[in-house]
Design a protein around this motif. Structure first.
Motif: not given
Length: 218
Positions: A137-158, A195-202
């Motif tokens: 959850a830590v890895i997926a949450g961190f990396v995918s959030t960075l991808f989200h920023t790249f995707l949104v800014i990339g879409a603005l330029y496209i 994400c880690a807190a929620v997935i860990g609790s569940v």
């Protein structure tokens, strides 16, 4: 009956996380925006998209096959996030770049792609033997959030290259991403923690429930 119950739980989870996106973004509170100072803030509005994939996968039986329902849930919540962003940009713009988000290619498409990105990451991470869910959850949450920023800014330029270049003082994609990187890292860290807190609790709660079921002979 069990299959129907599982389907109903998945629909309820997708609906609840979609509603959470709207609640986090509703003005004037904007609970999904955490101010860090007079000129900086981080968003957590995308986190329900991540949790849609992660939590949905917990309903499937233990198998190495990809969980398509988790993908559908992530893309659906991402679409809700994008559509809500588009509506806010059209009806209640608050910044110079908001009019650019009226374009679905900027507001909706990157958020739907976020659902696909986190689904792929979460699936691959869970193929690693003995990998704790919280670490995934830590890895997926961190990396995918960075991808989200790249995707949104990339879409603005496209889709709005001329306008975004003008608004950003002529800065190109790389220069702008470098400028936004500290903020993006903070958002990614916040997503990883939540994400880690929620997935860990569940996961802990599910483990206790399974143990009680075994002890009771169910």
């Amino acid at each position: 009956m069990e299959k129907t119950l599982s389907r109903n739980r998945k629909l309820a989870l997708t609906g609840a996380l979609s509603a959470l996106v709207v609640v986090l973004g509703l003005p004037p509170m904007h609970l999904g925006m955490i101010p860090l100072g007079p000129n900086a803030s981080i968003t957590i509005m995308h986190i329900p998209v991540l949790l849609a994939v992660m939590l949905m996968s917990l309903y499937k039986k233990k198998t190495n096959k990809p969980d398509i329902s988790a993908l559908i849930s992530g893309v659906t919540v991402g679409a809700v996030f994008g559509i809500f962003s588009l509506i806010l940009a059209a009806m209640m713009p608050t910044g110079a770049l908001d009019p650019l988000f009226i374009n679905p290619g900027v507001s909706v498409l990157p958020r739907m792609l976020l659902g696909i990105v986190v689904w792929i990451l979460w699936y691959l991470l869970n193929l690693i033997p003995h990998m704790p869910k919280t670490v995934s959850a830590v890895i997926a949450g961190f990396v995918s959030t960075l991808f989200h920023t790249f995707l949104v800014i990339g879409a603005l330029y496209i889709f709005s290259a001329a306008r975004i270049m003008q608004a950003m003082g002529g800065k190109g994609y790389i220069a702008l991403m470098t400028l936004l990187l500290p903020n993006a890292l903070l958002e990614a860290s916040a997503a990883a923690v939540v994400c880690a807190a929620v997935i860990g609790s569940v996961t802990v709660a599910s483990g206790k429930k399974s143990k009680l079921s075994e002890e009771s002979g169910e």
